[in-house]
Design an enzyme around this catalytic site. Structure first.
Site, short mmCIF file in Angstrom:
data_model
loop_
_atom_site.label_atom_id
_atom_site.label_comp_id
_atom_site.label_asym_id
_atom_site.label_seq_id
_atom_site.Cartn_x
_atom_site.Cartn_y
_atom_site.Cartn_z
N GLU A 274 0.88 -1.18 0.00
CA GLU A 274 0.00 0.00 0.00
C GLU A 274 0.90 1.22 0.00
O GLU A 274 1.69 1.40 0.93
CB GLU A 274 -0.91 -0.02 1.23
CG GLU A 274 -2.02 -1.05 1.15
CD GLU A 274 -2.90 -0.91 -0.09
OE1 GLU A 274 -3.04 0.21 -0.62
OE2 GLU A 274 -3.43 -1.93 -0.56
N CYS A 308 -0.94 9.76 2.96
CA CYS A 308 -0.94 9.14 1.63
C CYS A 308 -2.08 9.68 0.79
O CYS A 308 -2.02 9.69 -0.43
CB CYS A 308 -1.06 7.63 1.77
SG CYS A 308 -2.47 7.09 2.73
P1 NAP Z 1 9.03 4.67 3.41
O1 NAP Z 1 10.26 5.45 3.40
O2 NAP Z 1 8.66 3.91 2.20
O3 NAP Z 1 9.14 3.66 4.66
C1 NAP Z 1 8.11 2.78 5.01
C2 NAP Z 1 8.68 1.63 5.83
O4 NAP Z 1 9.55 0.87 5.00
C3 NAP Z 1 9.54 2.11 7.00
O5 NAP Z 1 9.37 1.24 8.08
C4 NAP Z 1 10.94 2.00 6.43
O6 NAP Z 1 11.92 1.89 7.42
C5 NAP Z 1 10.81 0.72 5.63
N1 NAP Z 1 11.84 0.56 4.61
C6 NAP Z 1 12.58 1.50 3.99
N2 NAP Z 1 13.44 0.93 3.11
C7 NAP Z 1 13.25 -0.41 3.19
C8 NAP Z 1 13.84 -1.54 2.55
N3 NAP Z 1 14.83 -1.41 1.65
N4 NAP Z 1 13.40 -2.76 2.87
C9 NAP Z 1 12.42 -2.92 3.78
N5 NAP Z 1 11.83 -1.90 4.43
C10 NAP Z 1 12.22 -0.65 4.13
O7 NAP Z 1 7.77 5.57 3.79
P2 NAP Z 1 7.60 6.61 4.97
O8 NAP Z 1 8.42 7.81 4.70
O9 NAP Z 1 7.73 5.95 6.30
O10 NAP Z 1 6.05 6.97 4.80
C11 NAP Z 1 5.61 7.81 3.79
C12 NAP Z 1 5.07 7.06 2.57
O11 NAP Z 1 4.10 6.10 2.97
C13 NAP Z 1 4.37 7.99 1.61
O12 NAP Z 1 4.70 7.64 0.29
C14 NAP Z 1 2.90 7.73 1.90
O13 NAP Z 1 2.04 8.06 0.84
C15 NAP Z 1 2.92 6.25 2.18
N6 NAP Z 1 1.75 5.82 2.96
C16 NAP Z 1 0.83 5.00 2.34
C17 NAP Z 1 -0.33 4.62 3.04
C18 NAP Z 1 -1.38 3.75 2.38
O14 NAP Z 1 -2.20 3.18 3.08
N7 NAP Z 1 -1.41 3.63 1.07
C19 NAP Z 1 -0.51 5.03 4.36
C20 NAP Z 1 0.46 5.85 4.94
C21 NAP Z 1 1.59 6.23 4.24
P3 NAP Z 1 12.69 3.23 7.90
O15 NAP Z 1 11.65 4.07 8.55
O16 NAP Z 1 13.71 2.73 8.82
O17 NAP Z 1 13.25 3.87 6.65
#
Ligand code: NAP
Length: 522
Positions: A274, A308
């Site tokens: 997601e 998001c």
């Molecule tokens: P993110 O940078 O993609 O990180 C999400 C999660 O993935 C974090 O726990 C992150 O850990 C982990 N992660 C990062 N790199 C990884 C890798 N190589 N392998 C495995 N896990 C990894 O996103 P964010 O900045 O936390 O959140 C913002 C994003 O989430 C936005 O794009 C937003 O639109 C989206 N979002 C989507 C929804 C939905 O329901 N569609 C809801 C909320 C947010 P770290 O924190 O340690 O980097």
């Protein structure tokens, strides 16, 4: 519509953050929770309050790859006993959790605000949403699981049953640090799976509090494990572990794509991603402009644009664009920005200095690509905002749509808003669809024929009429299409993702009779 807290008031000048942080909220030491034990790691990092980076919210272990492996093995070992409990027995433990969330609601809400910066009414909404999910999942435990279905053969009974898949990895973003983990974890454990949870590095203390509640609620050891650390290492180890059968990921498109690619080589692994959005509020020529302006402000600036479902694009019919823009800007100028613990604040800080840089980059691109700047938001550095990641809204306009621009296509995840003038409903929908995302869409119109056209022709998972593009209820699907998600949204959809549907048929005759008239004569 009444004003939300902070909108429509003059920006307050006095900082209250230093007096509002209770001493016990400082300096939590988080631990990994593996097989029912609280474990440190060799290295640690600090979680900082985005409203005041001098405030260390807690110290957090960085789980090593071998600790992630231990957590997965603990989950695997706990799986047989857990799956053999009844759905109702598992639901009762989820119900215990819901009661603990209710007990600690205010403390948890404050922690959400302190660690991720959103205003306290939003911090509370995050925890309330999690409570609703726990209540919903506990209730599901007493509803039918699968169903009986007629067989072609009268003497046969046929059933469609659901079986758990095993170890589920859950990786979550920081912006709903309490609710989003439970959107994944609770359906997974209710269905009999066991879990390893890797929270965002930005909000580990909220996740630590959640892990403490899992223990207190009575989940047996190994059923839910929490490992802290960074995505590229701790997260990557979880994604690539061969004993993880399902990955539930919520986060950015870039990381989701990597996770899909790395899981593609393992056929047993099922991945739910997601991801983000470049959402929009579409304002049609017949719109009620009071609703349009309030929906636009809420959709663009709740959680400082870090949702998001944030509307970073206002697609407005040219016939009402001037009026809409004037009224929207009037509200934008009056948004109160500050520490989310203050009741009058509408917009808290961005999550990090990286978030501020990303916002600046998107703003620079909008200028470079020819956007007419209407509100040139700045980084706030005065005494009220000195040590926080505070920025103002940034608003610009394209009198007509300009395709192939970075600023109108990429997710800014910050208070960065384009107003785009369009000629009529068909162009509005074409412009809306012209991104790689398809998550949330709001349309403002008084005409039921028009919203039906938008409903049926726009690409989205969450559609709203005369509402902002934000807002979720736990019993409704939540997910997007195209680059926003691969179609396994929450609620019932999450149960689908974490279970196999099996066909189970029983013969009650004294002979074998096959379907499709297949002969059984030797
Ligand atoms: P993110 O940078 O993609 O990180 C999400 C999660 O993935 C974090 O726990 C992150 O850990 C982990 N992660 C990062 N790199 C990884 C890798 N190589 N392998 C495995 N896990 C990894 O996103 P964010 O900045 O936390 O959140 C913002 C994003 O989430 C936005 O794009 C937003 O639109 C989206 N979002 C989507 C929804 C939905 O329901 N569609 C809801 C909320 C947010 P770290 O924190 O340690 O980097």
């Amino acid at each position: 519509m009444p004003c939300e807290p902070g909108v429509g008031r003059i920006r307050a000048q006095q900082t209250m953050s230093s007096v509002l942080i209770h001493p016990t909220e400082a300096g939590v030491t988080a631990q990994n929770y593996i097989n029912g034990e609280w474990l440190a790691s060799d290295s640690t990092f600090q979680s900082l309050n985005p409203a005041n980076r001098n405030h260390v919210v807690g110290t957090v272990p960085v789980a090593s790859r071998s600790q992630v492996r231990d957590a997965v093995l603990a989950a695997k070992a706990a799986f047989p006993a857990w799956k053999n409990k009844s759905w109702v027995q598992r639901g009762e433990i989820v119900d215990n959790l819901s009661q603990l969330i209710k007990r600690d609601l205010e403390e948890l809400s404050r922690m959400v605000t302190i660690e991720c910066g959103k205003p306290i009414n939003e911090g509370r909404a995050d925890v309330v949403e999690a409570l609703h999910m726990a209540q919903y999942v506990a209730g599901l435990s007493r509803l039918p699981i699968g169903h009986a279905i007629s067989s072609e053969i009268p003497a046969k009974d046929a059933y469609i049953l659901r079986k758990p898949k095993g170890v589920v990895g859950v990786i979550t973003p920081w912006n709903f640090p309490f609710a989003i983990p439970l959107w994944g974890i609770l359906p997974a454990v209710l269905a009999g799976n066991t879990v390893v949870f890797k929270p965002s590095e930005e909000t580990p203390i909220v996740a630590h509090k959640l892990a403490k509640l899992f223990e207190e609620a009575g989940f047996p050891r190994g059923v839910i494990n929490t490992v802290h650390g960074f995505g590229e290492d701790t997260g990557d180890a979880l994604v690539k572990d061969p004993d993880v059968n399902v990955m539930l990921f919520t986060g950015s498109l870039a990381v989701g794509k990597m996770i899909q690619q790395s899981a593609a080589s393992e056929v047993h692994k099922f991945v739910v991603t997601e991801m983000g959005g470049k959402n929009a509020t579409i304002v049609l020529e017949d719109a009620n402009l009071d609703i349009a302006v309030n929906a636009a402000v809420l959709g663009a600036f709740k959680t400082s644009g870090q949702r998001c479902v944030t509307s970073g694009r206002m697609i407005v019919d040219k016939k009402v664009e001037a009026q809409f823009t004037e009224r929207f800007l009037e509200k934008v100028k009056r948004i109160v920005i500050g520490d989310g613990l203050r009741d009058d604040v509408f917009m808290g800080p961005l999550i990090s200095q990286e978030g501020v840089k990303k916002w600046q980059h998107h703003n620079a691109k909008a200028k470079e690509e020819g956007g007419e700047i209407l509100f040139d938001g700045q980084v706030l550095t005065g005494p009220d905002h000195a040590n926080g990641n505070f920025v103002e809204p940034f608003v610009y306009r394209f009198a007509s749509y300009k395709p192939d621009t970075f600023c109108l296509k990429e997710e800014a995840f910050s208070p960065h808003v384009a107003i785009i003038g369009v000629d009529g409903i068909e162009e509005a929908v074409r412009v809306y669809n012209d991104t790689k995302y398809g998550l949330a869409m709001a349309v403002i119109t008084e005409d039921y024929r028009k919203f039906r056209y938008v409903r049926d022709n726009a690409d989205y998972g969450l559609g709203y009429v005369n509402l902002p593009s934000i807002g979720a209820e736990v019993h409704l699907p939540f997910g997007g299409v195209k680059g926003s998600g691969n179609g396994h949204p929450a609620a019932e959809g999450a149960i689908e993702a974490v279970t196999h549907k099996v066909a189970f048929t029983v013969n009650h005759a004294h002979e074998i009779v096959m379907a499709q008239g297949l002969s059984t004569t030797l």
